[in-house]
Design an enzyme around this catalytic site. Sequence first.
Site, PDB file in Angstrom:
ATOM      1  N   MET A  58       0.804  -1.217   0.000  1.00 46.84           N
ATOM      2  CA  MET A  58       0.000   0.000   0.000  1.00 46.84           C
ATOM      3  C   MET A  58       0.839   1.270   0.000  1.00 46.84           C
ATOM      4  O   MET A  58       0.333   2.341   0.331  1.00 46.84           O
ATOM      5  CB  MET A  58      -0.895   0.011   1.244  1.00 46.84           C
ATOM      6  CG  MET A  58      -2.151  -0.834   1.094  1.00 46.84           C
ATOM      7  SD  MET A  58      -3.195  -0.248  -0.268  1.00 46.84           S
ATOM      8  CE  MET A  58      -4.774  -1.017   0.181  1.00 46.84           C
ATOM      9  N   SER A  59       2.112   1.152  -0.373  1.00 50.15           N
ATOM     10  CA  SER A  59       2.991   2.314  -0.233  1.00 50.15           C
ATOM     11  C   SER A  59       2.615   3.464  -1.171  1.00 50.15           C
ATOM     12  O   SER A  59       3.045   4.591  -0.965  1.00 50.15           O
ATOM     13  CB  SER A  59       4.449   1.905  -0.466  1.00 50.15           C
ATOM     14  OG  SER A  59       4.662   1.614  -1.817  1.00 50.15           O
ATOM     15  N   GLU A 103      15.145  -6.354  -5.546  1.00 50.44           N
ATOM     16  CA  GLU A 103      13.810  -5.856  -5.229  1.00 50.44           C
ATOM     17  C   GLU A 103      13.283  -4.964  -6.340  1.00 50.44           C
ATOM     18  O   GLU A 103      13.997  -4.104  -6.858  1.00 50.44           O
ATOM     19  CB  GLU A 103      13.878  -5.030  -3.933  1.00 50.44           C
ATOM     20  CG  GLU A 103      14.042  -5.873  -2.690  1.00 50.44           C
ATOM     21  CD  GLU A 103      12.704  -6.443  -2.230  1.00 50.44           C
ATOM     22  OE1 GLU A 103      11.726  -5.692  -2.216  1.00 50.44           O
ATOM     23  OE2 GLU A 103      12.667  -7.642  -1.898  1.00 50.44           O
ATOM     24  N   LYS A 141       7.596   3.644  -6.923  1.00 53.85           N
ATOM     25  CA  LYS A 141       7.667   4.850  -6.096  1.00 53.85           C
ATOM     26  C   LYS A 141       7.700   6.089  -6.986  1.00 53.85           C
ATOM     27  O   LYS A 141       7.898   5.999  -8.196  1.00 53.85           O
ATOM     28  CB  LYS A 141       8.945   4.832  -5.237  1.00 53.85           C
ATOM     29  CG  LYS A 141       8.995   3.744  -4.170  1.00 53.85           C
ATOM     30  CD  LYS A 141       8.091   4.045  -2.998  1.00 53.85           C
ATOM     31  CE  LYS A 141       8.231   2.967  -1.921  1.00 53.85           C
ATOM     32  NZ  LYS A 141       7.862   1.618  -2.438  1.00 53.85           N
TER      33      LYS A 141
END
Lengths: 210, 210
Positions: free
Chosen positions: A127-128, A161, A165
């Site tokens: 949920m970032s 990863e 963002k």
Amino acid sequence: MNELTVKQQRVLAFIQRHIQGHGRPPTRAEIAQGLGFSSLNAAETHLRALARKGAIELTPGGARGIRLLAEASPEGGPAATAAGLPLIGRVAAGSPVLAEQNVEAHFEVDSALFRPAADYLLRVSGMSMRDAGILDGDLLVVHRTPEARNGQIVVARLGDEVTVKRFERSDRRVRLLPANPDFSPIEIRLDHDPLVIEGIAVGVIRNGRL
Amino acid sequence: MNELTVKQQRVLAFIQRHIQGHGRPPTRAEIAQGLGFSSLNAAETHLRALARKGAIELTPGGARGIRLLAEASPEGGPAATAAGLPLIGRVAAGSPVLAEQNVEAHFEVDSALFRPAADYLLRVSGMSMRDAGILDGDLLVVHRTPEARNGQIVVARLGDEVTVKRFERSDRRVRLLPANPDFSPIEIRLDHDPLVIEGIAVGVIRNGRL
DNA sequence: CTGAATACTGAATATATTTACACGCATGAA
DNA sequence: TTCATGCGTGTAAATATATTCAGTATTCAG
């Protein structure tokens, strides 16, 4: 360059029929048997000749490695059946984002909907980016490019990863900002840490849990 | 008999793509490598399952003996989805939602992406559903139906107004709940006020301003 | 006539591929 | 719990296939 012998045309026709009927190219043995040769090599040499003349393509070492080249099948072919956009689920460590193993499915999505063009879909986990309207499970529509401008939402790779963002660069430093106060920004020094921009977000598709 | 697992669908999709791209079915090893399995048997088991469910046909003993059965690959794509989904912009007062005059454009969107099936797209205006991840300008993917269950997000029509809200019914009363504390719920008494459910939301597509 | 390409037979061999077997782990139903 | 199913890892054959080598004939252009 296309002057096939009568025999060669027959072999070619046999291959076409075999693919039609069996869904896969024939082996040397099947060609030989089908055309009445008693030696596998007869088939082999014919295949070599056909390949040399550009009628087929041979994949060395692989079983049934015969591929029709010239126009034979309807039209379209690979281009028309574009298969839509690949949906990337979890990205296995060390593999390129678009590696087969990461592709969960393909979906037809109108490219005219997105600009710049959509290249693939990435399933978002976490949920970032909630406050940007990107929720857990959403499909992020991504344009593949290594270049990002400040403020754009990017698909970034940090080691093994892959994360989504907002991008912000200042000189030698890049900050990856979440859109959710519960998460912290990520700071990267380009000198030391590895950062790869896998693409920029050009859209979002949500299809469940509304 | 056709209830394929997500994994099985992936294997099937991989086979389809392999045939498309290489002109012949894949081997167990190619499937395993392509999908990230490290054991050939993983591929084998999936193939058995797919064959059992009628999705493919296996030729015992033969190399690349995989054959697609159910219709999936041929064309279908652009042709089948013909005109795509209509995008509804503002709904003119008094006109049905799907009236020609309300259609802004048509977009090809894979129907397999949404369930129940997508019927049209509606451009959302306003932020009343912000906390549900539906922002101003988003395209709401709508399934046309007059029936809604509690908790679903619906496209509702109140007189000349078309609005998107979460549906909640209790006896003779319906409440349309926004997903944003800055807005107030709407209460409707079915006896007096006119309420038409134009459809339920099955997805969201965002294509700009990320 | 002569060399090059086509059209084979037959045999041998190195791989490519399929397929069976033994186990591990999780999940959901009985 | 126990049983069945889905989903894997790993290993080891058996056999399907590709590919090379050694010959023999025929046709055809130079």
